[in-house]
Design an enzyme around this catalytic site. Sequence first.
Site, PDB file in Angstrom:
ATOM      1  N   LYS A  80      -8.173   0.462   8.738  1.00 33.50           N
ATOM      2  CA  LYS A  80      -7.177  -0.798   8.584  1.00 33.50           C
ATOM      3  C   LYS A  80      -7.097  -1.557  10.551  1.00 33.50           C
ATOM      4  CE  LYS A  80      -4.182  -0.052   4.242  1.00 33.50           C
ATOM      5  NZ  LYS A  80      -3.147   0.382   4.140  1.00 33.50           N
ATOM      6  N   GLN A 116       3.173   1.516   5.817  1.00 33.64           N
ATOM      7  CA  GLN A 116       2.565   2.080   5.005  1.00 33.64           C
ATOM      8  C   GLN A 116       3.115   2.775   4.100  1.00 33.64           C
ATOM      9  OE1 GLN A 116      -1.389   2.282   5.520  1.00 33.64           O
ATOM     10  NE2 GLN A 116      -1.521   3.384   3.317  1.00 33.64           N
ATOM     11  N   ASP A 121       1.719  -6.627   2.842  1.00 33.82           N
ATOM     12  CA  ASP A 121       1.347  -5.929   1.782  1.00 33.82           C
ATOM     13  C   ASP A 121       2.014  -6.650   0.343  1.00 33.82           C
ATOM     14  OD1 ASP A 121      -0.182  -4.325   1.542  1.00 33.82           O
ATOM     15  OD2 ASP A 121       0.910  -2.488   2.043  1.00 33.82           O
TER      16      ASP A 121
END
Length: 290
Positions: free
Chosen positions: A51, A95, A118
């Site tokens: 990422k 994460q 997200d």
Amino acid sequence: MLIDGKEISKKILKEISSDLRQISKNLGRQPALSIILIGNNPASETYVKAKIKTCNEVGIKGELIRFDVNVDSKILMKEIDKLNNNSEVDGILLQLPVPKNLDERELIEQINPLKDVDGLTAENIGFLNSGAPRFIPATPYGIMEIFNRIGVTLSGKKVVIIGRSNIVGRPLFSLMSGRGENSNSTVTLCHSYTENLSEFTLQADIIIAATGSANIVDGSMIKEGAIIIDVGINRVDDKSRKSGYRLIGDVDFKNVNKKASYITPVPGGVGPMTITMLMKNVCNAAKGVK
Ligand code: NDP
């Protein structure tokens, strides 16, 4: 036909890069994504690295904030708050998975929904399910983009999604069954309690496997010409590799490929699209979504 996620991603990243140049001009700085990583789960380490690398390539300032596996949740909540209040941070990503001693939901809800790239806060899940998404979780977003880019029309299609997680199966169910330019599918959401999975998959025009169980979909379970999207990432031992393992999906690729009209490989299918659409979400956050 093989769906080349890397190739599609490359094209989208090019578009994002040029979009980002304009956004940076308008903002007077680079858009920024902060990623919080707790502990050192090897798979998470790999994803986070990829990422950050993609951020740097497209022109996003990617920052990794690491915490020890035993970090106190109060410290994490404070850190998220600091990022929420930092006007130079556009996107915040926690994460997943977080270590078991932490409350994942509590941490996610601490993220300002306007920076939740997200798309996992309750507010953003609500927007998605109401048919007006703010941030679409990156994997389902990537899968919808695959359909757009290869020109598959979803309207009226029978879809089977295997896996009902909040990051893949559920948002995808919502997107594909919703009203919209390219949705209107009839979607069945299967999971580990589904009895006789093939009864459903054999009817499907499109099958999306997102379980984390290797080879759960084999050639006998699909109809001729079905479109197969393999989200799964499973490690299997492979002594011929330096790492000692290789990655395979949830689909028995060799046998399913003989019958499928389209299929995504693992690796190189959904994976690159996920990272790409995360970048798109950061762009949207930097533009100032409402
Ligand atoms: P979760 O573990 O959160 O969910 C897995 C889902 O699959 C659950 O709903 C579970 O059912 C269902 N399931 C598991 N085994 C079976 C089975 N044998 N039959 C039917 N259903 C089953 O996983 P995620 O959604 O987070 O991830 C799924 C897979 O996708 C993983 O391999 C992950 O690594 C991969 N992934 C890949 C990404 C990419 O970019 N390519 C991004 C995100 C994930 P139940 O609810 O009943 O337990």
